[in-house]
Design an enzyme around this catalytic site. Structure first.
Site, mmCIF file in Angstrom:
data_model
loop_
_atom_site.group_PDB
_atom_site.id
_atom_site.type_symbol
_atom_site.label_atom_id
_atom_site.label_comp_id
_atom_site.label_asym_id
_atom_site.label_seq_id
_atom_site.Cartn_x
_atom_site.Cartn_y
_atom_site.Cartn_z
ATOM 1 C CB CYS A 67 9.485 1.596 18.838
ATOM 2 S SG CYS A 67 10.038 0.206 19.519
ATOM 3 C CB CYS A 81 12.918 1.484 17.277
ATOM 4 S SG CYS A 81 13.001 2.993 18.082
ATOM 5 C CB SER A 126 -18.750 2.794 3.614
ATOM 6 O OG SER A 126 -17.955 2.995 4.654
ATOM 7 C CG ASN A 144 -19.795 8.049 0.143
ATOM 8 O OD1 ASN A 144 -18.154 8.403 -0.214
ATOM 9 N ND2 ASN A 144 -20.448 6.868 0.506
ATOM 10 C CG HIS A 198 -8.233 5.313 10.814
ATOM 11 N ND1 HIS A 198 -9.222 4.673 10.187
ATOM 12 C CD2 HIS A 198 -8.901 5.282 11.887
ATOM 13 C CE1 HIS A 198 -10.530 4.426 11.038
ATOM 14 N NE2 HIS A 198 -9.865 5.302 12.082
ATOM 15 N N GLY A 227 -16.470 10.711 0.966
ATOM 16 C CA GLY A 227 -15.563 9.067 0.819
ATOM 17 C C GLY A 227 -16.633 8.644 1.940
ATOM 18 C CD GLN A 230 -13.325 6.870 8.480
ATOM 19 O OE1 GLN A 230 -13.667 6.395 9.435
ATOM 20 N NE2 GLN A 230 -13.872 7.802 7.163
ATOM 21 C CG ASN A 231 -8.622 8.329 3.168
ATOM 22 O OD1 ASN A 231 -9.725 7.050 3.824
ATOM 23 N ND2 ASN A 231 -8.619 9.417 2.516
ATOM 24 N NE ARG A 243 -3.647 0.119 1.564
ATOM 25 C CZ ARG A 243 -4.130 0.824 2.820
ATOM 26 N NH1 ARG A 243 -4.101 0.215 4.483
ATOM 27 N NH2 ARG A 243 -5.058 1.584 3.199
HETATM 28 P P1 OAD Z 1 -15.116 1.948 2.694
HETATM 29 O O1 OAD Z 1 -14.362 1.175 1.268
HETATM 30 O O2 OAD Z 1 -15.679 1.577 4.238
HETATM 31 O O3 OAD Z 1 -15.601 3.328 1.722
HETATM 32 C C1 OAD Z 1 -15.188 4.181 1.034
HETATM 33 C C2 OAD Z 1 -16.658 5.077 0.291
HETATM 34 O O4 OAD Z 1 -16.700 5.811 -0.989
HETATM 35 C C3 OAD Z 1 -17.869 3.741 0.188
HETATM 36 O O5 OAD Z 1 -19.141 4.693 0.489
HETATM 37 C C4 OAD Z 1 -18.036 4.238 -1.318
HETATM 38 O O6 OAD Z 1 -19.228 4.860 -1.832
HETATM 39 C C5 OAD Z 1 -17.065 5.835 -1.430
HETATM 40 N N1 OAD Z 1 -16.527 6.010 -3.399
HETATM 41 C C6 OAD Z 1 -15.965 5.493 -3.767
HETATM 42 N N2 OAD Z 1 -15.541 5.962 -4.570
HETATM 43 C C7 OAD Z 1 -15.868 7.357 -4.536
HETATM 44 C C8 OAD Z 1 -15.680 8.166 -5.300
HETATM 45 N N3 OAD Z 1 -14.903 8.669 -6.496
HETATM 46 N N4 OAD Z 1 -15.915 9.480 -5.238
HETATM 47 C C9 OAD Z 1 -17.125 9.939 -3.449
HETATM 48 N N5 OAD Z 1 -17.291 8.276 -2.673
HETATM 49 C C10 OAD Z 1 -16.815 7.294 -3.642
HETATM 50 O O7 OAD Z 1 -14.346 3.057 3.398
HETATM 51 P P2 OAD Z 1 -13.993 4.420 4.427
HETATM 52 O O8 OAD Z 1 -14.924 4.734 4.889
HETATM 53 O O9 OAD Z 1 -12.780 5.270 4.698
HETATM 54 O O10 OAD Z 1 -9.520 2.028 8.495
HETATM 55 O O11 OAD Z 1 -12.817 3.449 5.958
HETATM 56 C C11 OAD Z 1 -13.323 3.819 6.951
HETATM 57 C C12 OAD Z 1 -11.834 2.254 7.732
HETATM 58 O O12 OAD Z 1 -12.020 1.573 7.202
HETATM 59 C C13 OAD Z 1 -10.873 3.081 7.022
HETATM 60 O O13 OAD Z 1 -10.371 3.682 7.606
HETATM 61 C C14 OAD Z 1 -9.679 1.789 7.285
HETATM 62 C C15 OAD Z 1 -11.025 0.974 6.955
HETATM 63 O O14 OAD Z 1 -11.363 -0.712 7.879
HETATM 64 C C16 OAD Z 1 -8.550 1.209 9.109
HETATM 65 O O15 OAD Z 1 -7.787 0.289 8.345
HETATM 66 C C17 OAD Z 1 -8.314 0.701 10.210
#
Ligand code: OAD
Length: 230
Positions: A114, A133, A174, A198, A106, A172, A88-89, A56
């Site tokens: 470490c 470390c 979910s 979204n 996140h 963006g 969250q990114n 990633r």
């Molecule tokens: P998700 O993958 O759960 O959700 C992504 C959202 O973006 C969905 O609702 C899609 O419909 C929307 N989407 C996709 N393409 C898009 C676009 N071009 N424009 C606008 N919206 C779009 O991702 P997150 O909600 O960020 O945590 O996930 C939350 C957390 O779950 C992450 O930070 C990660 C994951 O597990 C950890 O790893 C701790």
């Protein structure tokens, strides 16, 4: 002037070429959370976890911010009131677009941590279980990512920002993962106008006063233009 608090999720980086988590073909379709994104997974198989985040990190280093990231940087620069950007990114696309003071709740792919002494330093592109470390020398270095079961960063400050917000926008994401999924309800109850931008209605869509559906690269610049009055 209005205080604006923004939460972004994987959807804002999708058009830059980074996979989301829960969409078809997303990261959690190819990998089980409990194999790569928990402290227990790292104890059990640190090589696998490093391989997942190394891939990633390498991919994130190759992509560029899109119009949505740039619009939010412009909002931070031009808006008269405070603009707090929480993400969250774990990519650095907001910073690459010029945003400042991004709150990475996140964690970040750019950081190493470490597990023994909690020292932090910039992560190399490829991390390994053999890395020591730089502070205590332990071979227990991990990505500076908040895994499931761990406490997200900066929560106390974030709850306060949400209580002070005049506008809360979620972009963006979910709405599946807490505590971020509770931000809209928290800000709304404290009096903020809540809006989601979204591709599709999120899981917690009922917590928002307003919904604008579409690709982030389109709806975010439109929304920013309306806020700035241009
Ligand atoms: P998700 O993958 O759960 O959700 C992504 C959202 O973006 C969905 O609702 C899609 O419909 C929307 N989407 C996709 N393409 C898009 C676009 N071009 N424009 C606008 N919206 C779009 O991702 P997150 O909600 O960020 O945590 O996930 C939350 C957390 O779950 C992450 O930070 C990660 C994951 O597990 C950890 O790893 C701790």
């Amino acid at each position: 002037m209005e205080k604006i608090v923004i939460l972004t999720g994987a959807g804002i980086s999708a058009e830059s070429g980074l996979a989301t988590f829960r969409d078809e073909g997303g990261l959690w379709a190819a990998h089980r959370i409990e194999d790569v994104a928990t402290p227990e997974a790292f104890e059990r198989d640190p090589d696998l976890v490093h391989r997942f985040y190394n891939a990633r990190r390498t991919q994130a280093a190759r992509v560029a911010p899109n119009a949505a990231h740039r619009a939010l940087a412009r909002l931070q620069e031009r808006h008269g009131g405070e603009v707090v950007l929480v993400t969250q990114n774990v990519d650095a696309l907001h910073e690459a677009a010029g945003s400042r003071a991004v709150m990475h709740m996140h964690g970040t792919l750019a950081g190493a941590l470490c597990a023994r002494c909690e020292a932090r330093w910039p992560a190399p592109l490829v991390m390994s279980t053999q890395d020591a470390c730089p502070v205590c020398g332990a071979k227990a270095t991990r990505p500076d990512i908040v895994w499931f079961g761990e406490m997200p960063h900066g929560m106390e400050a974030i709850w306060t920002h949400l209580e002070e917000a005049d506008v809360f926008a979620a972009i963006g994401t979910s709405g599946n993962v807490y505590p971020a999924a509770a931000f809209a309800q928290h800000a709304g109850r404290a009096g903020a106008h809540t809006i989601e931008l979204n591709l599709e209605a999120s899981y917690n869509t009922r917590d928002f006063a307003e919904t604008r559906l579409g690709r982030a690269s389109q709806v975010v610049p439109e929304w920013v233009g309306a806020v700035l009055g241009d």
